[in-house]
Design an enzyme around this catalytic site. Structure first.
Site, PDB file in Angstrom:
ATOM      1  N   ASP A 185       0.876  -1.179   0.000  1.00  0.00           N
ATOM      2  CA  ASP A 185       0.000   0.000   0.000  1.00  0.00           C
ATOM      3  C   ASP A 185       0.911   1.227   0.000  1.00  0.00           C
ATOM      4  O   ASP A 185       1.637   1.455   0.969  1.00  0.00           O
ATOM      5  CB  ASP A 185      -0.874  -0.038   1.256  1.00  0.00           C
ATOM      6  CG  ASP A 185      -1.730   1.202   1.424  1.00  0.00           C
ATOM      7  OD1 ASP A 185      -2.597   1.197   2.313  1.00  0.00           O
ATOM      8  OD2 ASP A 185      -1.527   2.187   0.684  1.00  0.00           O
ATOM      9  N   ILE A 186       0.888   1.996  -1.048  1.00  0.00           N
ATOM     10  CA  ILE A 186       1.825   3.121  -1.208  1.00  0.00           C
ATOM     11  C   ILE A 186       1.673   4.149  -0.090  1.00  0.00           C
ATOM     12  O   ILE A 186       2.644   4.854   0.244  1.00  0.00           O
ATOM     13  CB  ILE A 186       1.657   3.778  -2.588  1.00  0.00           C
ATOM     14  CG1 ILE A 186       2.893   4.618  -2.955  1.00  0.00           C
ATOM     15  CG2 ILE A 186       0.383   4.608  -2.683  1.00  0.00           C
ATOM     16  CD1 ILE A 186       2.965   5.037  -4.394  1.00  0.00           C
ATOM     17  N   ASN A 240      -6.383  12.670 -11.133  1.00  0.00           N
ATOM     18  CA  ASN A 240      -7.045  13.083 -12.371  1.00  0.00           C
ATOM     19  C   ASN A 240      -6.820  14.576 -12.521  1.00  0.00           C
ATOM     20  O   ASN A 240      -6.306  15.236 -11.628  1.00  0.00           O
ATOM     21  CB  ASN A 240      -8.541  12.728 -12.357  1.00  0.00           C
ATOM     22  CG  ASN A 240      -9.266  13.349 -11.195  1.00  0.00           C
ATOM     23  OD1 ASN A 240      -9.282  14.579 -11.051  1.00  0.00           O
ATOM     24  ND2 ASN A 240      -9.826  12.522 -10.337  1.00  0.00           N
ATOM     25  N   GLY A 283      -5.168   1.300 -13.719  1.00  0.00           N
ATOM     26  CA  GLY A 283      -6.476   0.948 -13.159  1.00  0.00           C
ATOM     27  C   GLY A 283      -7.597   1.534 -13.988  1.00  0.00           C
ATOM     28  O   GLY A 283      -7.817   1.139 -15.135  1.00  0.00           O
ATOM     29  N   VAL A 284      -8.230   2.536 -13.443  1.00  0.00           N
ATOM     30  CA  VAL A 284      -9.387   3.173 -14.113  1.00  0.00           C
ATOM     31  C   VAL A 284      -9.036   3.654 -15.524  1.00  0.00           C
ATOM     32  O   VAL A 284      -9.846   3.542 -16.446  1.00  0.00           O
ATOM     33  CB  VAL A 284      -9.889   4.364 -13.259  1.00  0.00           C
ATOM     34  CG1 VAL A 284     -10.862   5.246 -14.020  1.00  0.00           C
ATOM     35  CG2 VAL A 284     -10.534   3.844 -11.977  1.00  0.00           C
ATOM     36  N   GLY A 340      -9.520   4.673  -6.361  1.00  0.00           N
ATOM     37  CA  GLY A 340      -8.214   4.021  -6.513  1.00  0.00           C
ATOM     38  C   GLY A 340      -7.151   4.552  -5.566  1.00  0.00           C
ATOM     39  O   GLY A 340      -7.417   4.881  -4.408  1.00  0.00           O
ATOM     40  N   VAL A 341      -5.931   4.651  -6.108  1.00  0.00           N
ATOM     41  CA  VAL A 341      -4.828   5.100  -5.254  1.00  0.00           C
ATOM     42  C   VAL A 341      -5.010   6.568  -4.861  1.00  0.00           C
ATOM     43  O   VAL A 341      -4.605   6.991  -3.770  1.00  0.00           O
ATOM     44  CB  VAL A 341      -3.473   4.828  -5.944  1.00  0.00           C
ATOM     45  CG1 VAL A 341      -3.215   5.746  -7.122  1.00  0.00           C
ATOM     46  CG2 VAL A 341      -2.329   4.884  -4.947  1.00  0.00           C
ATOM     47  N   ASP A 342      -5.668   7.340  -5.714  1.00  0.00           N
ATOM     48  CA  ASP A 342      -5.966   8.754  -5.419  1.00  0.00           C
ATOM     49  C   ASP A 342      -6.798   8.833  -4.130  1.00  0.00           C
ATOM     50  O   ASP A 342      -6.497   9.586  -3.198  1.00  0.00           O
ATOM     51  CB  ASP A 342      -6.739   9.336  -6.612  1.00  0.00           C
ATOM     52  CG  ASP A 342      -6.835  10.849  -6.605  1.00  0.00           C
ATOM     53  OD1 ASP A 342      -7.543  11.389  -7.467  1.00  0.00           O
ATOM     54  OD2 ASP A 342      -6.201  11.493  -5.744  1.00  0.00           O
TER      55      ASP A 342
HETATM   56  N1  APR Z   1      -1.278   1.511  -3.111  1.00  0.00           N
HETATM   57  C1  APR Z   1      -0.687   1.174  -4.293  1.00  0.00           C
HETATM   58  N2  APR Z   1      -1.378   0.971  -5.442  1.00  0.00           N
HETATM   59  C2  APR Z   1      -2.734   1.123  -5.370  1.00  0.00           C
HETATM   60  C3  APR Z   1      -3.415   1.485  -4.175  1.00  0.00           C
HETATM   61  C4  APR Z   1      -2.614   1.676  -3.012  1.00  0.00           C
HETATM   62  N3  APR Z   1      -3.163   2.013  -1.833  1.00  0.00           N
HETATM   63  N4  APR Z   1      -4.750   1.552  -4.458  1.00  0.00           N
HETATM   64  C5  APR Z   1      -4.889   1.236  -5.757  1.00  0.00           C
HETATM   65  N5  APR Z   1      -3.691   0.968  -6.325  1.00  0.00           N
HETATM   66  C6  APR Z   1      -3.365   0.561  -7.688  1.00  0.00           C
HETATM   67  C7  APR Z   1      -4.453  -0.016  -8.539  1.00  0.00           C
HETATM   68  O1  APR Z   1      -4.703  -1.376  -8.195  1.00  0.00           O
HETATM   69  C8  APR Z   1      -3.840   0.135  -9.929  1.00  0.00           C
HETATM   70  O2  APR Z   1      -2.961  -0.943 -10.207  1.00  0.00           O
HETATM   71  O3  APR Z   1      -2.956   1.718  -8.394  1.00  0.00           O
HETATM   72  C9  APR Z   1      -3.009   1.435  -9.802  1.00  0.00           C
HETATM   73  C10 APR Z   1      -3.578   2.654 -10.521  1.00  0.00           C
HETATM   74  O4  APR Z   1      -4.988   2.552 -10.569  1.00  0.00           O
HETATM   75  P1  APR Z   1      -5.925   3.853 -10.347  1.00  0.00           P
HETATM   76  O5  APR Z   1      -5.816   4.297  -8.954  1.00  0.00           O
HETATM   77  O6  APR Z   1      -7.264   3.494 -10.898  1.00  0.00           O
HETATM   78  O7  APR Z   1      -5.236   4.991 -11.256  1.00  0.00           O
HETATM   79  P2  APR Z   1      -5.393   5.300 -12.826  1.00  0.00           P
HETATM   80  O8  APR Z   1      -5.572   4.067 -13.629  1.00  0.00           O
HETATM   81  O9  APR Z   1      -4.223   6.201 -13.142  1.00  0.00           O
HETATM   82  O10 APR Z   1      -6.745   6.133 -12.909  1.00  0.00           O
HETATM   83  C11 APR Z   1      -6.796   7.414 -12.328  1.00  0.00           C
HETATM   84  O11 APR Z   1      -8.775   6.882 -11.159  1.00  0.00           O
HETATM   85  O12 APR Z   1      -8.967   6.915  -8.893  1.00  0.00           O
HETATM   86  C12 APR Z   1      -9.210   7.646 -10.015  1.00  0.00           C
HETATM   87  O13 APR Z   1      -9.031   9.941  -9.303  1.00  0.00           O
HETATM   88  C13 APR Z   1      -8.399   8.921 -10.057  1.00  0.00           C
HETATM   89  O14 APR Z   1      -9.623   9.733 -11.936  1.00  0.00           O
HETATM   90  C14 APR Z   1      -8.387   9.173 -11.522  1.00  0.00           C
HETATM   91  C15 APR Z   1      -8.237   7.778 -12.121  1.00  0.00           C
END
Ligand code: APR
Length: 177
Positions: A9-10, A23, A123-124, A31-33
């Site tokens: 978990d980052i 975003n 991810g998203v 997600g990670v955001d």
């Molecule tokens: N620690 C590390 N990695 C994580 C964590 C965490 N706590 N939570 C999620 N992830 C991983 C996801 O499993 C994925 O592999 O981070 C990676 C990136 O996924 P997203 O968070 O969906 O990011 P992204 O694909 O860049 O999409 C960004 O998603 O959450 C929204 O606000 C964000 O609109 C933006 C979009």
């Protein structure tokens, strides 16, 4: 620069800067955001709102990076970057490389010695994890060549699942890191 690929978990990483897959609004999300904003506390959103009211009235462009303090996180800074969103036609992998390279450059300019990345875009925003790993690899090796005297000595890739961790390890091993 030392590279570590790990599952975790980052938000728990005790590095100088962690990178957020944000975003363009910079006003949070899932997600990670979402995880980073939850762990950093409400001050992080307030700082991002401040950026939108001053330096970034139109938000942050895909491939760009901006830093805020880390507030309640172990990390001193959060470097926010916006991955290219494949679902709206942002399919240029150079933008994904830019997320990693601009974050490294910003970490260097902040004086950070260590930085942790999630799988930005994986991810998203719809990028295949292998493409994310290849972009990360290209950015890290390019940064080392461009900034040989950087104080940045550690880059962590903190991945949320064993599958993503393995994909990163496979790409980095195949390319000789
Ligand atoms: N620690 C590390 N990695 C994580 C964590 C965490 N706590 N939570 C999620 N992830 C991983 C996801 O499993 C994925 O592999 O981070 C990676 C990136 O996924 P997203 O968070 O969906 O990011 P992204 O694909 O860049 O999409 C960004 O998603 O959450 C929204 O606000 C964000 O609109 C933006 C979009």
């Amino acid at each position: 620069m030392r590279i570590i690929i790990l599952q975790g978990d980052i938000t728990t990483r005790t590095v100088d800067a962690i990178v957020n897959a944000a975003n363009s609004s910079l006003l949070g999300g899932g997600g990670v955001d979402g995880a980073i904003h939850r762990a950093a506390g409400p001050e992080l959103l307030a700082a991002c709102r401040g950026l939108r009211e001053t330096d970034l009235p139109h938000g942050l462009a895909p491939g760009a990076a901006v830093a805020t303090p880390g507030f309640r996180l172990p990390a001193r800074w959060v470097i926010h970057t916006v991955g290219p969103n494949r679902h709206v036609g942002q399919t240029n992998p150079a933008l994904l490389v830019s997320c990693f390279s601009e974050s490294l450059r910003l970490a260097d300019s902040l004086g950070a010695a260590s930085v942790a990345f999630p799988a930005v875009g994986g991810g998203v925003y719809g990028w295949h994890v292998r493409q994310v790993a290849e972009a990360a690899y290209d950015a890290v090796t390019g940064f080392g060549a461009s900034y040989p005297a950087s104080a940045l000595e550690l880059a962590e890739f903190v991945l949320f699942s064993p599958e993503v961790e393995q994909a990163f390890k496979t790409v980095f091993d195949q390319r000789g890191v």
